[in-house]
Design a protein around this motif. Structure first.
Motif, mmCIF file in Angstrom:
data_model
loop_
_atom_site.group_PDB
_atom_site.id
_atom_site.type_symbol
_atom_site.label_atom_id
_atom_site.label_comp_id
_atom_site.label_asym_id
_atom_site.label_seq_id
_atom_site.Cartn_x
_atom_site.Cartn_y
_atom_site.Cartn_z
ATOM 1 N N ILE A 73 -31.934 -99.211 48.027
ATOM 2 C CA ILE A 73 -32.454 -99.150 46.653
ATOM 3 C C ILE A 73 -33.795 -98.406 46.572
ATOM 4 O O ILE A 73 -34.447 -98.412 45.522
ATOM 5 C CB ILE A 73 -32.616 -100.562 46.055
ATOM 6 N N GLY A 74 -34.202 -97.767 47.646
ATOM 7 C CA GLY A 74 -35.527 -97.153 47.703
ATOM 8 C C GLY A 74 -35.682 -95.869 46.938
ATOM 9 O O GLY A 74 -36.759 -95.264 46.972
ATOM 10 N N ASP A 75 -34.630 -95.431 46.248
ATOM 11 C CA ASP A 75 -34.745 -94.173 45.497
ATOM 12 C C ASP A 75 -34.486 -94.360 44.003
ATOM 13 O O ASP A 75 -34.274 -93.388 43.279
ATOM 14 C CB ASP A 75 -33.767 -93.138 46.058
ATOM 15 N N VAL A 76 -34.514 -95.622 43.523
ATOM 16 C CA VAL A 76 -34.279 -95.874 42.101
ATOM 17 C C VAL A 76 -35.418 -96.719 41.538
ATOM 18 O O VAL A 76 -36.216 -97.295 42.270
ATOM 19 C CB VAL A 76 -32.930 -96.601 41.864
ATOM 20 N N GLU A 77 -35.468 -96.784 40.216
ATOM 21 C CA GLU A 77 -36.501 -97.581 39.553
ATOM 22 C C GLU A 77 -36.285 -99.071 39.818
ATOM 23 O O GLU A 77 -35.162 -99.563 39.738
ATOM 24 C CB GLU A 77 -36.449 -97.319 38.049
ATOM 25 N N TRP A 78 -37.381 -99.779 40.114
ATOM 26 C CA TRP A 78 -37.332 -101.232 40.288
ATOM 27 C C TRP A 78 -37.931 -101.884 39.052
ATOM 28 O O TRP A 78 -39.023 -101.516 38.607
ATOM 29 C CB TRP A 78 -38.120 -101.683 41.516
ATOM 30 N N VAL A 79 -37.229 -102.858 38.502
ATOM 31 C CA VAL A 79 -37.703 -103.586 37.330
ATOM 32 C C VAL A 79 -38.217 -104.942 37.785
ATOM 33 O O VAL A 79 -37.490 -105.718 38.411
ATOM 34 C CB VAL A 79 -36.572 -103.762 36.288
ATOM 35 N N LEU A 80 -39.487 -105.213 37.507
ATOM 36 C CA LEU A 80 -40.104 -106.475 37.888
ATOM 37 C C LEU A 80 -40.812 -107.074 36.679
ATOM 38 O O LEU A 80 -41.120 -106.366 35.717
ATOM 39 C CB LEU A 80 -41.121 -106.282 39.021
ATOM 40 N N HIS A 81 -41.097 -108.351 36.740
ATOM 41 C CA HIS A 81 -41.893 -109.011 35.711
ATOM 42 C C HIS A 81 -43.194 -109.453 36.363
ATOM 43 O O HIS A 81 -43.186 -110.213 37.323
ATOM 44 C CB HIS A 81 -41.147 -110.222 35.134
ATOM 45 N N ALA A 82 -44.323 -108.954 35.847
ATOM 46 C CA ALA A 82 -45.635 -109.192 36.468
ATOM 47 C C ALA A 82 -45.630 -108.648 37.896
ATOM 48 O O ALA A 82 -45.813 -109.368 38.870
ATOM 49 C CB ALA A 82 -46.009 -110.669 36.440
ATOM 50 N N ALA A 83 -45.419 -107.350 38.003
ATOM 51 C CA ALA A 83 -45.218 -106.697 39.300
ATOM 52 C C ALA A 83 -46.377 -106.896 40.254
ATOM 53 O O ALA A 83 -46.182 -107.000 41.468
ATOM 54 C CB ALA A 83 -44.979 -105.201 39.087
ATOM 55 N N SER A 84 -47.611 -106.937 39.735
ATOM 56 C CA SER A 84 -48.770 -107.048 40.624
ATOM 57 C C SER A 84 -48.730 -108.316 41.457
ATOM 58 O O SER A 84 -49.313 -108.371 42.542
ATOM 59 C CB SER A 84 -50.065 -107.008 39.810
ATOM 60 N N GLN A 85 -48.029 -109.350 40.991
ATOM 61 C CA GLN A 85 -47.920 -110.592 41.748
ATOM 62 C C GLN A 85 -46.916 -110.466 42.899
ATOM 63 O O GLN A 85 -47.084 -111.090 43.946
ATOM 64 C CB GLN A 85 -47.500 -111.739 40.826
#
Length: 397
Positions: A73-85
């Motif tokens: 999955i290292g070549d696609v967009e990752w969707v996170l919630h509160a990514a900095s955490q």
């Protein structure tokens, strides 16, 4: 019942990564830690969802090497919630997104009143999530089924939420704002270690004298070493208030230390020799800490009128102007411009032009879109503050 696969061995892991690689679109990623229970901030569960692939719950302690997932999955967009955490824990596993979409940050920029994951899912999709296990000890093994269900739901809807927020960002003309914020989150360097981390002991302000501070430092260091060795959150071993109480009581013997009623915690009695030795070492230390530590922290704004009246006038002139821009854009003021950045330029006055103010904001870390929205307004406010006569009455002679 949510469909998901729990992955805890190498063969299953490789197969799951192949399925994810064959999925479509961005991937939703989340991490569960054991904050407050364990010393480390390591990931104890990594959840991944991708359309046409499904939900996978990966067990990091059992899997070990996450390179196959990065490859998948290292070549696609990752969707996170509160990514900095979550990014620090992911990077500890050598999982590095090329680009992110942060659903919490997007919600802030859009002016959503509630930005927790459950609230964002409900507001965008009308789906209610239960959040009863968010503070659980995720190092528990085996993980209960209800916890796994909760973890799966954390990523199952994230892609749909992202799609709704993308449209909202386009409608409000904030797509570029969000892109810059996401890039800044992804590239932000970790904070350097504090020079004297023991000074963060809650209640340390009660301790007077360099020798007593040396004892507090020694107790903190002993607790930190033991917590790291046991992989237990330091506060669960002996709370801060108990360490400070031991310093304030100034016990003259190990027995006296044991008799301090405030000296509590799961390891306060079983490790009594350790804590007493720390007190002895602190009292014998030849390197006494400074009682007052120099700091580049700005004074609180309430003290500015006396300390730096010109800066006080600039801040009072600029702050409502920035707040008005944030209201016009429909977002919290702190997302338009970090309040500390405004305080810094008001205090230091790097110049009176928008270009000079903008350069100073950029050096502090403001993004181009933030500078474009605020620099000229701040510069104008500063000039007006300098031209406004001081109406503060002079002190009586």
């Amino acid at each position: 019942m949510t469909e998901y696969s729990v992955i805890s061995d190498a063969e299953e892991f490789r197969a799951a990564c192949a399925v994810l690689a064959a999925g479509t679109g961005p991937v939703a990623v989340d991490v569960e830690r054991a904050s407050g229970f364990r010393y480390s901030q390591r990931a104890y569960l990594v959840q991944v969802f991708r359309r046409d692939a499904g939900v996978f719950l990966f067990d990091p302690p059992a899997i070990g090497d996450f390179a196959p997932l990065q490859d998948a999955i290292g070549d696609v967009e990752w969707v996170l919630h509160a990514a900095s955490q979550d990014l620090p824990s992911l990077r500890e596993l050598h999982l590095e997104p090329p680009v992110i979409f942060d659903t919490e940050l997007a919600s802030r920029l859009l002016g959503h009143e509630r930005v927790g994951l459950g609230a964002v899912v409900e507001d965008t999709l009308g789906i209610t999530l239960k959040k009863e296990h968010s503070a659980a000890d995720w190092s528990t093994r085996p993980l209960p089924d209800s916890w796994l269900e909760y973890a799966a739901l954390d990523v199952l809807h994230l892609i749909d939420v992202r799609d709704v927020l993308v449209l909202e960002l386009e409608e409000q003309g904030k797509t570029e704002f969000a892109a810059q914020e996401f890039a800044a989150t992804l590239s932000r360097a970790p904070k350097p270690p504090r020079e004297d981390p023991w000074r963060r002991l809650s209640g340390l302000h009660q301790v007077r004298g360099a020798r007593n501070l040396a004892v507090a430092r020694s107790l903190w260091q002993a607790r930190e070493a033991y917590a790291q060795d046991q992989d237990v959150s330091p506060g669960r071993l002996v709370p801060d208030r108990s360490l400070v109480a031991a310093v304030m009581a100034n016990p003259m013997s190990k027995q006296a230390l044991a008799g301090i009623k405030e000296f509590q915690g799961r390891a306060s009695r079983t490790q009594l020799d350790r804590w007493w030795q720390a007190i002895v070492d602190g009292r014998a230390s030849e390197e006494l800490p400074r009682e007052r530590v120099p700091s580049d922290t700005l004074p609180p704004p309430r003290a500015w009128a006396d300390r730096n009246p010109e800066a006080d006038a600039r801040l009072k002139a600029a702050r409502p102007v920035v707040e008005a821009v944030a209201e016009e854009l429909g977002m919290p003021t702190e997302n338009l411009l970090t309040p500390e950045y405004l305080r810094r330029v008001a205090w230091d006055l790097p110049g009176e032009t928008a270009e000079e103010i903008g350069a100073a904001l950029a050096a502090l870390g403001a993004r181009p879109w933030q500078i474009a929205q605020t620099a000229q307004k701040i510069a104008t406010a500063f000039v007006e503050a300098a031209q406004t006569p001081d109406t503060t009455p002079a002190p009586a002679s």
